[in-house]
Write a protein that holds these residues in place. Structure first.
Motif, PDB file in Angstrom:
ATOM      1  N   GLN A 111       8.464   6.702  -2.662  1.00  0.00           N
ATOM      2  CA  GLN A 111       8.318   5.354  -3.206  1.00  0.00           C
ATOM      3  C   GLN A 111       7.590   4.399  -2.263  1.00  0.00           C
ATOM      4  O   GLN A 111       6.813   3.545  -2.711  1.00  0.00           O
ATOM      5  CB  GLN A 111       9.700   4.766  -3.552  1.00  0.00           C
ATOM      6  CG  GLN A 111      10.475   5.551  -4.609  1.00  0.00           C
ATOM      7  CD  GLN A 111      11.384   6.589  -3.986  1.00  0.00           C
ATOM      8  OE1 GLN A 111      11.058   7.146  -2.940  1.00  0.00           O
ATOM      9  NE2 GLN A 111      12.519   6.859  -4.620  1.00  0.00           N
ATOM     10  N   GLN A 112       7.855   4.503  -0.967  1.00  0.00           N
ATOM     11  CA  GLN A 112       7.301   3.546  -0.006  1.00  0.00           C
ATOM     12  C   GLN A 112       6.373   4.221   1.004  1.00  0.00           C
ATOM     13  O   GLN A 112       6.288   3.818   2.158  1.00  0.00           O
ATOM     14  CB  GLN A 112       8.450   2.818   0.691  1.00  0.00           C
ATOM     15  CG  GLN A 112       9.275   1.948  -0.260  1.00  0.00           C
ATOM     16  CD  GLN A 112      10.572   1.484   0.347  1.00  0.00           C
ATOM     17  OE1 GLN A 112      11.448   2.284   0.655  1.00  0.00           O
ATOM     18  NE2 GLN A 112      10.709   0.176   0.551  1.00  0.00           N
ATOM     19  N   ALA A 113       5.655   5.220   0.520  1.00  0.00           N
ATOM     20  CA  ALA A 113       4.747   5.966   1.396  1.00  0.00           C
ATOM     21  C   ALA A 113       3.695   5.063   2.024  1.00  0.00           C
ATOM     22  O   ALA A 113       3.371   5.195   3.211  1.00  0.00           O
ATOM     23  CB  ALA A 113       4.070   7.091   0.608  1.00  0.00           C
ATOM     24  N   GLU A 114       3.147   4.149   1.236  1.00  0.00           N
ATOM     25  CA  GLU A 114       2.095   3.278   1.762  1.00  0.00           C
ATOM     26  C   GLU A 114       2.622   2.333   2.841  1.00  0.00           C
ATOM     27  O   GLU A 114       1.900   1.994   3.777  1.00  0.00           O
ATOM     28  CB  GLU A 114       1.450   2.481   0.620  1.00  0.00           C
ATOM     29  CG  GLU A 114       0.699   3.341  -0.392  1.00  0.00           C
ATOM     30  CD  GLU A 114      -0.383   4.202   0.253  1.00  0.00           C
ATOM     31  OE1 GLU A 114      -1.046   3.726   1.186  1.00  0.00           O
ATOM     32  OE2 GLU A 114      -0.535   5.365  -0.169  1.00  0.00           O
ATOM     33  N   VAL A 115       3.871   1.918   2.714  1.00  0.00           N
ATOM     34  CA  VAL A 115       4.465   1.058   3.743  1.00  0.00           C
ATOM     35  C   VAL A 115       4.627   1.846   5.035  1.00  0.00           C
ATOM     36  O   VAL A 115       4.324   1.346   6.142  1.00  0.00           O
ATOM     37  CB  VAL A 115       5.832   0.498   3.279  1.00  0.00           C
ATOM     38  CG1 VAL A 115       6.413  -0.438   4.348  1.00  0.00           C
ATOM     39  CG2 VAL A 115       5.681  -0.231   1.954  1.00  0.00           C
ATOM     40  N   PHE A 116       5.100   3.090   4.909  1.00  0.00           N
ATOM     41  CA  PHE A 116       5.157   3.968   6.069  1.00  0.00           C
ATOM     42  C   PHE A 116       3.777   4.069   6.722  1.00  0.00           C
ATOM     43  O   PHE A 116       3.622   3.963   7.944  1.00  0.00           O
ATOM     44  CB  PHE A 116       5.612   5.375   5.651  1.00  0.00           C
ATOM     45  CG  PHE A 116       7.061   5.657   5.875  1.00  0.00           C
ATOM     46  CD1 PHE A 116       7.619   5.619   7.140  1.00  0.00           C
ATOM     47  CD2 PHE A 116       7.882   5.984   4.805  1.00  0.00           C
ATOM     48  CE1 PHE A 116       8.954   5.900   7.351  1.00  0.00           C
ATOM     49  CE2 PHE A 116       9.221   6.273   4.994  1.00  0.00           C
ATOM     50  CZ  PHE A 116       9.764   6.225   6.269  1.00  0.00           C
ATOM     51  N   GLY A 117       2.763   4.298   5.882  1.00  0.00           N
ATOM     52  CA  GLY A 117       1.399   4.445   6.390  1.00  0.00           C
ATOM     53  C   GLY A 117       0.912   3.213   7.120  1.00  0.00           C
ATOM     54  O   GLY A 117       0.230   3.310   8.144  1.00  0.00           O
ATOM     55  N   ASP A 118       1.269   2.043   6.615  1.00  0.00           N
ATOM     56  CA  ASP A 118       0.869   0.792   7.274  1.00  0.00           C
ATOM     57  C   ASP A 118       1.485   0.681   8.663  1.00  0.00           C
ATOM     58  O   ASP A 118       0.830   0.221   9.617  1.00  0.00           O
ATOM     59  CB  ASP A 118       1.289  -0.409   6.425  1.00  0.00           C
ATOM     60  CG  ASP A 118       0.486  -0.546   5.133  1.00  0.00           C
ATOM     61  OD1 ASP A 118      -0.598   0.080   5.038  1.00  0.00           O
ATOM     62  OD2 ASP A 118       0.942  -1.268   4.226  1.00  0.00           O
ATOM     63  N   LEU A 119       2.743   1.095   8.784  1.00  0.00           N
ATOM     64  CA  LEU A 119       3.409   1.039  10.087  1.00  0.00           C
ATOM     65  C   LEU A 119       2.758   2.010  11.067  1.00  0.00           C
ATOM     66  O   LEU A 119       2.576   1.687  12.254  1.00  0.00           O
ATOM     67  CB  LEU A 119       4.900   1.368   9.937  1.00  0.00           C
ATOM     68  CG  LEU A 119       5.742   0.359   9.167  1.00  0.00           C
ATOM     69  CD1 LEU A 119       7.169   0.865   9.007  1.00  0.00           C
ATOM     70  CD2 LEU A 119       5.740  -1.003   9.868  1.00  0.00           C
ATOM     71  N   VAL A 120       2.396   3.203  10.594  1.00  0.00           N
ATOM     72  CA  VAL A 120       1.710   4.165  11.454  1.00  0.00           C
ATOM     73  C   VAL A 120       0.354   3.614  11.890  1.00  0.00           C
ATOM     74  O   VAL A 120      -0.054   3.780  13.047  1.00  0.00           O
ATOM     75  CB  VAL A 120       1.549   5.527  10.732  1.00  0.00           C
ATOM     76  CG1 VAL A 120       0.734   6.499  11.592  1.00  0.00           C
ATOM     77  CG2 VAL A 120       2.914   6.134  10.434  1.00  0.00           C
ATOM     78  N   GLN A 121      -0.333   2.928  10.988  1.00  0.00           N
ATOM     79  CA  GLN A 121      -1.634   2.344  11.341  1.00  0.00           C
ATOM     80  C   GLN A 121      -1.499   1.246  12.386  1.00  0.00           C
ATOM     81  O   GLN A 121      -2.411   1.044  13.193  1.00  0.00           O
ATOM     82  CB  GLN A 121      -2.325   1.824  10.087  1.00  0.00           C
ATOM     83  CG  GLN A 121      -2.884   2.941   9.213  1.00  0.00           C
ATOM     84  CD  GLN A 121      -3.603   2.421   7.989  1.00  0.00           C
ATOM     85  OE1 GLN A 121      -3.118   1.540   7.283  1.00  0.00           O
ATOM     86  NE2 GLN A 121      -4.780   2.952   7.736  1.00  0.00           N
ATOM     87  N   GLU A 122      -0.379   0.521  12.377  1.00  0.00           N
ATOM     88  CA  GLU A 122      -0.145  -0.461  13.444  1.00  0.00           C
ATOM     89  C   GLU A 122      -0.068   0.249  14.798  1.00  0.00           C
ATOM     90  O   GLU A 122      -0.606  -0.238  15.807  1.00  0.00           O
ATOM     91  CB  GLU A 122       1.145  -1.241  13.176  1.00  0.00           C
ATOM     92  CG  GLU A 122       1.053  -2.227  12.028  1.00  0.00           C
ATOM     93  CD  GLU A 122       2.360  -2.991  11.827  1.00  0.00           C
ATOM     94  OE1 GLU A 122       3.095  -3.201  12.815  1.00  0.00           O
ATOM     95  OE2 GLU A 122       2.644  -3.372  10.671  1.00  0.00           O
ATOM     96  N   LEU A 123       0.624   1.387  14.831  1.00  0.00           N
ATOM     97  CA  LEU A 123       0.669   2.195  16.050  1.00  0.00           C
ATOM     98  C   LEU A 123      -0.728   2.660  16.432  1.00  0.00           C
ATOM     99  O   LEU A 123      -1.119   2.601  17.604  1.00  0.00           O
ATOM    100  CB  LEU A 123       1.572   3.413  15.849  1.00  0.00           C
ATOM    101  CG  LEU A 123       3.079   3.196  15.739  1.00  0.00           C
ATOM    102  CD1 LEU A 123       3.754   4.492  15.300  1.00  0.00           C
ATOM    103  CD2 LEU A 123       3.660   2.739  17.058  1.00  0.00           C
TER     104      LEU A 123
END
Length: 328
Positions: A111-123
């Motif tokens: 459901q929240q895959a894109e939110v996970f992806g955004d956090l990884v992109q911050e890293l």
């Protein structure tokens, strides 16, 4: 995202001082700021990325975010002697991932895959900038993860510092070359290739059982990618495995970043732990072989603390082997 410099006072908390001995924690270089990097002659710069967001974003579960401190407990208590050279090393510090870790705590997939992806992109953004700074100064980063998602920003940072695509040798049971969906630990190398930071890519110890046919076909159809199956190596001696490993190095022109995913090691505690993998002796021998190459960085990832395996001490062996580059 902030980066926390490690102070001598913080190192002291990890270092067990004994009369008649000198430990790495007593003699290794610390800095007061990142700006001091350009004034130092040390070759190696060690830093930590304490996170497990990328692994969770790849449908995994792991305590990889705890590994950095376990590493410090072991590494800082290595003996400083004629075989170990802390004067070649700066222990820099760690990224403060607490905000991202907290935000990811209650996220769910898919459901929240894109939110996970955004956090990884911050890293990604923070890691690539620091790696670029370190390599631009002619130094070699040693990165303790964290998930294999961090391969992408490390490759990106090195590539930008050198102003060219780079080669990578990945000791791994998997390719981590999945589709370019949301960012996670399984697509760091495919992202690096798609964004023109990765040139040649070699995977050493790939497992037949955990690689899709699509990925096999993609590798076999690309002259700049290569793999050596673990199943073709499992019955060989460490010496004979090393012959294959050197062949991979030659494919990469002896110029590459070195990736070590600890799920390639037998019974090593990771999110994808395997009962069938390389031994500690194998891995230490492979690292020793890279000393005479033009290795651009070392990234050790996916490890996690355990009650049955001393992960911190294992990583300390790998790093101490690596920093003996061109030494006995």
């Amino acid at each position: 995202m902030t980066f926390n410099i490690l102070t001598p006072q913080q190192l002291n908390k990890f270092t067990k001082v004994r009369s008649g001995e000198v430990k790495f924690g007593e003699s290794i270089t610390c800095l007061n700021s990142l700006e001091e990097l350009n004034k130092r002659d040390e070759e190696f710069v060690i830093l930590g990325i304490p996170e497990n967001i990328g692994i969770r974003a790849n449908y995994g579960a792991s305590n990889a975010h705890l590994m950095w401190k376990e590493f410090l407990k072991a590494f800082l208590n290595i003996q400083s002697n004629s075989y170990n050279h802390p004067e070649d090393v700066i222990i820099l510090g760690e990224f403060d991932t607490s905000r991202q870790q907290e935000r990811a705590l209650n996220l769910e997939l898919p459901q929240q895959a894109e939110v996970f992806g955004d956090l990884v992109q911050e890293l990604d953004e923070a890691v690539s900038k620091l790696i670029q700074q370190i390599v631009s100064l002619g130094k070699t980063p040693i990165v303790i993860g964290g998930g294999h998602n961090n391969a992408y920003p490390i490759i990106k940072g090195v590539s930008r510092a050198l102003d060219q695509k780079i080669n990578v040798l990945n000791i791994d049971a998997h390719t981590d070359y999945r589709d370019l969906e949301h960012r996670h630990s399984g697509n760091g190398f495919s992202y690096a290739r798609a964004h023109q930071f990765l040139d040649k890519y070699a995977v050493f110890g790939l497992h037949k059982n955990y690689t899709s046919d699509d990925i096999f076909q993609e590798f076999e159809g690309d002259k700049k990618m290569k793999f050596d199956l673990f199943e073709n190596l499992v019955h060989l001696t460490t010496l004979d495995k090393t012959v294959h490993f050197k062949s991979m190095m030659n494919f990469l022109d002896n110029k590459f970043g070195l990736e070590l995913d600890c799920d390639a090691i037998e019974n090593f505690p990771t999110s994808a732990s395997t009962p069938s993998g390389f031994s500690m002796a194998d891995i230490r021998t492979f690292i020793k072989v890279t000393r005479n190459s033009e290795s651009k960085y070392l990234h050790i990832c996916e490890a996690q603390p355990s009650n049955y395996f001393n992960s911190g001490k294992a990583l300390a062996y790998f790093v101490s082997d690596y920093i003996r580059k061109n030494k006995s």
